[in-house]
Design a protein around this motif. Structure first.
Motif, PDB file in Angstrom:
ATOM      1  N   SER A 102       0.818  -1.221   0.000  1.00 51.53           N
ATOM      2  CA  SER A 102       0.000   0.000   0.000  1.00 51.53           C
ATOM      3  C   SER A 102       0.848   1.266   0.000  1.00 51.53           C
ATOM      4  CB  SER A 102      -0.982  -0.008   1.168  1.00 51.53           C
ATOM      5  OG  SER A 102      -1.956  -0.993   0.973  1.00 51.53           O
ATOM      6  N   PRO A 103       1.845   1.389   0.878  1.00 49.35           N
ATOM      7  CA  PRO A 103       2.684   2.586   0.821  1.00 49.35           C
ATOM      8  C   PRO A 103       3.481   2.700  -0.486  1.00 49.35           C
ATOM      9  CG  PRO A 103       2.960   1.485   2.917  1.00 49.35           C
ATOM     10  CD  PRO A 103       2.168   0.572   2.046  1.00 49.35           C
ATOM     11  N   ILE A 104       3.905   1.565  -1.025  1.00 49.14           N
ATOM     12  CA  ILE A 104       4.651   1.601  -2.286  1.00 49.14           C
ATOM     13  C   ILE A 104       3.755   2.170  -3.390  1.00 49.14           C
ATOM     14  CG2 ILE A 104       5.647   0.149  -4.107  1.00 49.14           C
ATOM     15  CD1 ILE A 104       6.668  -1.702  -1.847  1.00 49.14           C
ATOM     16  N   ILE A 105       2.524   1.694  -3.457  1.00 50.47           N
ATOM     17  CA  ILE A 105       1.591   2.187  -4.471  1.00 50.47           C
ATOM     18  C   ILE A 105       1.303   3.668  -4.259  1.00 50.47           C
ATOM     19  CG2 ILE A 105      -0.796   1.997  -5.298  1.00 50.47           C
ATOM     20  CD1 ILE A 105      -0.531  -1.068  -4.651  1.00 50.47           C
ATOM     21  N   ALA A 106       1.094   4.067  -3.002  1.00 49.67           N
ATOM     22  CA  ALA A 106       0.807   5.474  -2.707  1.00 49.67           C
ATOM     23  C   ALA A 106       1.975   6.370  -3.106  1.00 49.67           C
ATOM     24  CB  ALA A 106       0.487   5.644  -1.224  1.00 49.67           C
ATOM     25  N   ILE A 107       3.194   5.972  -2.789  1.00 53.59           N
ATOM     26  CA  ILE A 107       4.372   6.785  -3.115  1.00 53.59           C
ATOM     27  C   ILE A 107       4.588   6.841  -4.630  1.00 53.59           C
ATOM     28  CG2 ILE A 107       6.893   6.906  -2.912  1.00 53.59           C
ATOM     29  CD1 ILE A 107       5.500   7.800  -0.405  1.00 53.59           C
ATOM     30  N   LEU A 108       4.418   5.719  -5.319  1.00 52.64           N
ATOM     31  CA  LEU A 108       4.552   5.727  -6.778  1.00 52.64           C
ATOM     32  C   LEU A 108       3.497   6.619  -7.427  1.00 52.64           C
ATOM     33  CD1 LEU A 108       5.403   1.994  -7.567  1.00 52.64           C
ATOM     34  CD2 LEU A 108       6.902   3.989  -7.824  1.00 52.64           C
ATOM     35  N   THR A 109       2.261   6.540  -6.927  1.00 51.11           N
ATOM     36  CA  THR A 109       1.198   7.388  -7.461  1.00 51.11           C
ATOM     37  C   THR A 109       1.528   8.862  -7.229  1.00 51.11           C
ATOM     38  OG1 THR A 109      -0.405   5.642  -7.018  1.00 51.11           O
ATOM     39  CG2 THR A 109      -1.284   7.850  -7.374  1.00 51.11           C
ATOM     40  N   PHE A 110       2.017   9.172  -6.037  1.00 54.28           N
ATOM     41  CA  PHE A 110       2.432  10.545  -5.735  1.00 54.28           C
ATOM     42  C   PHE A 110       3.502  11.003  -6.717  1.00 54.28           C
ATOM     43  CE2 PHE A 110       5.549  13.322  -3.710  1.00 54.28           C
ATOM     44  CZ  PHE A 110       4.749  14.402  -3.355  1.00 54.28           C
ATOM     45  N   GLY A 111       4.502  10.152  -6.944  1.00 55.94           N
ATOM     46  CA  GLY A 111       5.581  10.498  -7.871  1.00 55.94           C
ATOM     47  C   GLY A 111       5.071  10.738  -9.283  1.00 55.94           C
ATOM     48  N   ILE A 112       4.139   9.906  -9.739  1.00 54.66           N
ATOM     49  CA  ILE A 112       3.573  10.059 -11.089  1.00 54.66           C
ATOM     50  C   ILE A 112       2.780  11.356 -11.189  1.00 54.66           C
ATOM     51  CG2 ILE A 112       1.880   9.087 -12.704  1.00 54.66           C
ATOM     52  CD1 ILE A 112       2.858   6.281 -11.655  1.00 54.66           C
ATOM     53  N   PHE A 113       1.950  11.627 -10.176  1.00 55.36           N
ATOM     54  CA  PHE A 113       1.156  12.864 -10.189  1.00 55.36           C
ATOM     55  C   PHE A 113       2.047  14.096 -10.159  1.00 55.36           C
ATOM     56  CE2 PHE A 113      -2.887  10.857  -8.155  1.00 55.36           C
ATOM     57  CZ  PHE A 113      -3.174  10.237  -9.356  1.00 55.36           C
ATOM     58  N   MET A 114       3.063  14.078  -9.324  1.00 57.60           N
ATOM     59  CA  MET A 114       3.952  15.242  -9.221  1.00 57.60           C
ATOM     60  C   MET A 114       4.752  15.421 -10.514  1.00 57.60           C
ATOM     61  SD  MET A 114       3.150  16.699  -6.491  1.00 57.60           S
ATOM     62  CE  MET A 114       4.415  17.919  -6.292  1.00 57.60           C
ATOM     63  N   HIS A 115       5.155  14.316 -11.117  1.00 59.04           N
ATOM     64  CA  HIS A 115       5.867  14.399 -12.399  1.00 59.04           C
ATOM     65  C   HIS A 115       4.972  14.996 -13.482  1.00 59.04           C
ATOM     66  CE1 HIS A 115       8.562  13.455 -15.681  1.00 59.04           C
ATOM     67  NE2 HIS A 115       7.594  12.759 -16.269  1.00 59.04           N
ATOM     68  N   THR A 116       3.673  14.684 -13.427  1.00 58.94           N
ATOM     69  CA  THR A 116       2.726  15.264 -14.382  1.00 58.94           C
ATOM     70  C   THR A 116       2.659  16.779 -14.220  1.00 58.94           C
ATOM     71  OG1 THR A 116       1.414  13.249 -14.341  1.00 58.94           O
ATOM     72  CG2 THR A 116       0.321  15.217 -15.164  1.00 58.94           C
ATOM     73  N   GLU A 117       2.712  17.250 -12.985  1.00 56.39           N
ATOM     74  CA  GLU A 117       2.655  18.698 -12.720  1.00 56.39           C
ATOM     75  C   GLU A 117       3.999  19.380 -12.995  1.00 56.39           C
ATOM     76  OE1 GLU A 117      -0.005  20.636 -11.944  1.00 56.39           O
ATOM     77  OE2 GLU A 117      -1.139  18.805 -12.331  1.00 56.39           O
ATOM     78  N   PHE A 118       5.084  18.675 -12.731  1.00 58.04           N
ATOM     79  CA  PHE A 118       6.432  19.215 -12.913  1.00 58.04           C
ATOM     80  C   PHE A 118       7.252  18.237 -13.758  1.00 58.04           C
ATOM     81  CE2 PHE A 118       4.784  20.491  -8.749  1.00 58.04           C
ATOM     82  CZ  PHE A 118       4.804  21.882  -8.871  1.00 58.04           C
ATOM     83  N   PRO A 119       7.036  18.231 -15.082  1.00 58.26           N
ATOM     84  CA  PRO A 119       7.642  17.215 -15.947  1.00 58.26           C
ATOM     85  C   PRO A 119       9.169  17.224 -15.980  1.00 58.26           C
ATOM     86  CG  PRO A 119       6.110  18.626 -17.180  1.00 58.26           C
ATOM     87  CD  PRO A 119       6.161  19.130 -15.795  1.00 58.26           C
ATOM     88  N   SER A 120       9.779  18.323 -15.589  1.00 55.69           N
ATOM     89  CA  SER A 120      11.248  18.370 -15.619  1.00 55.69           C
ATOM     90  C   SER A 120      11.875  17.570 -14.475  1.00 55.69           C
ATOM     91  CB  SER A 120      11.736  19.820 -15.569  1.00 55.69           C
ATOM     92  OG  SER A 120      11.317  20.432 -14.366  1.00 55.69           O
ATOM     93  N   ILE A 121      11.087  17.235 -13.463  1.00 57.98           N
ATOM     94  CA  ILE A 121      11.600  16.447 -12.331  1.00 57.98           C
ATOM     95  C   ILE A 121      11.139  15.002 -12.515  1.00 57.98           C
ATOM     96  CG2 ILE A 121      11.615  16.180  -9.823  1.00 57.98           C
ATOM     97  CD1 ILE A 121      10.917  19.179  -9.643  1.00 57.98           C
ATOM     98  N   PRO A 122      12.079  14.061 -12.609  1.00 54.57           N
ATOM     99  CA  PRO A 122      11.711  12.655 -12.843  1.00 54.57           C
ATOM    100  C   PRO A 122      10.900  12.060 -11.683  1.00 54.57           C
ATOM    101  CG  PRO A 122      14.089  12.988 -13.098  1.00 54.57           C
ATOM    102  CD  PRO A 122      13.524  14.258 -12.558  1.00 54.57           C
ATOM    103  N   VAL A 123      10.119  11.045 -11.992  1.00 54.95           N
ATOM    104  CA  VAL A 123       9.290  10.374 -10.996  1.00 54.95           C
ATOM    105  C   VAL A 123      10.135   9.875  -9.836  1.00 54.95           C
ATOM    106  CG1 VAL A 123       7.791   8.371 -10.587  1.00 54.95           C
ATOM    107  CG2 VAL A 123       7.536   9.694 -12.685  1.00 54.95           C
ATOM    108  N   TYR A 124      11.290   9.274 -10.140  1.00 60.42           N
ATOM    109  CA  TYR A 124      12.106   8.684  -9.076  1.00 60.42           C
ATOM    110  C   TYR A 124      12.582   9.721  -8.066  1.00 60.42           C
ATOM    111  CZ  TYR A 124      16.453  10.177 -11.370  1.00 60.42           C
ATOM    112  OH  TYR A 124      17.466  10.912 -11.930  1.00 60.42           O
ATOM    113  N   VAL A 125      12.769  10.971  -8.489  1.00 59.32           N
ATOM    114  CA  VAL A 125      13.171  12.020  -7.547  1.00 59.32           C
ATOM    115  C   VAL A 125      12.042  12.278  -6.555  1.00 59.32           C
ATOM    116  CG1 VAL A 125      13.765  14.471  -7.317  1.00 59.32           C
ATOM    117  CG2 VAL A 125      14.804  13.095  -9.137  1.00 59.32           C
ATOM    118  N   TRP A 126      10.805  12.382  -7.056  1.00 59.62           N
ATOM    119  CA  TRP A 126       9.660  12.572  -6.165  1.00 59.62           C
ATOM    120  C   TRP A 126       9.521  11.400  -5.205  1.00 59.62           C
ATOM    121  CZ3 TRP A 126       8.069  17.209  -5.656  1.00 59.62           C
ATOM    122  CH2 TRP A 126       8.033  18.089  -6.736  1.00 59.62           C
ATOM    123  N   VAL A 127       9.720  10.186  -5.696  1.00 57.67           N
ATOM    124  CA  VAL A 127       9.607   8.993  -4.856  1.00 57.67           C
ATOM    125  C   VAL A 127      10.666   9.017  -3.748  1.00 57.67           C
ATOM    126  CG1 VAL A 127       9.887   6.478  -4.850  1.00 57.67           C
ATOM    127  CG2 VAL A 127       8.516   7.577  -6.632  1.00 57.67           C
TER     128      VAL A 127
END
Length: 165
Positions: A102-127
């Motif tokens: 559950s936390p893994i899915i939540a963090i990955l979803t957060f990373g994907i959403f944040m990457h959508t808003e800030f495309p210059s920052i990769p998903v893995y950085v948000w994660v």
């Protein structure tokens, strides 16, 4: 002399409620509505009613188990004592998988959403950033987790109130 380690009650009821609400993520409605609507065949009210009933009976069952076994229990403890230890063992493994994924899915979803808003920052950085923040909050202690959860829920409720129309 009893030197057994023991848990102490350090949170108030409203803090526990906010922890539960934060885990349920009130704003998830905005991200899954279309998928849920399709999956429910357009019967969202009925789907939510059925989910409510399942949650209600689960909560009621936990309230009965707490009275029957007044210990700091969990689904594992209640299953072990009420049904069978081996089934309790299986329940504990299912819970462990839930607590891991559950936390893994939540963090990955957060990373994907944040990457959508800030495309210059990769998903893995948000994660990575979110994992560090959550680790620090948890290291500080349960009261900090409750405080952050309360703030998160209030912000989500404000967002839903202002932009959910």
């Amino acid at each position: 002399m009893n030197n057994q380690p023991a848990l102490s009650k350090s949170l108030k009821v409203y803090q526990i409620v906010f922890l539960g609400l934060a885990w349920m993520t009130p704003m998830i409605f905005f991200t899954v509505y279309g998928v849920a609507y399709d999956a429910a065949g357009g019967q969202m009210v009925l789907a939510y009613l059925i989910a409510f009933l399942a949650i209600f009976f689960t909560a009621y069952s936990y309230s009965r188990m707490v009275k029957a076994y007044p210990i700091a229990g969990s689904a594992f403890t209640y299953t072990k004592k009420a049904i069978h230890p081996r089934l309790g063992f299986l329940v504990s493994w299912a819970l462990l998988l839930d607590y891991i994924f559950s936390p893994i899915i939540a963090i990955l979803t957060f990373g994907i959403f944040m990457h959508t808003e800030f495309p210059s920052i990769p998903v893995y950085v948000w994660v990575i950033v979110m994992n560090i923040i959550l680790a620090l909050v948890n290291i500080v202690g349960i009261k900090s987790v409750a405080r952050i959860s309360g703030i998160s829920v209030v912000v989500q409720i404000l967002f839903i109130s202002l932009y959910g129309k």
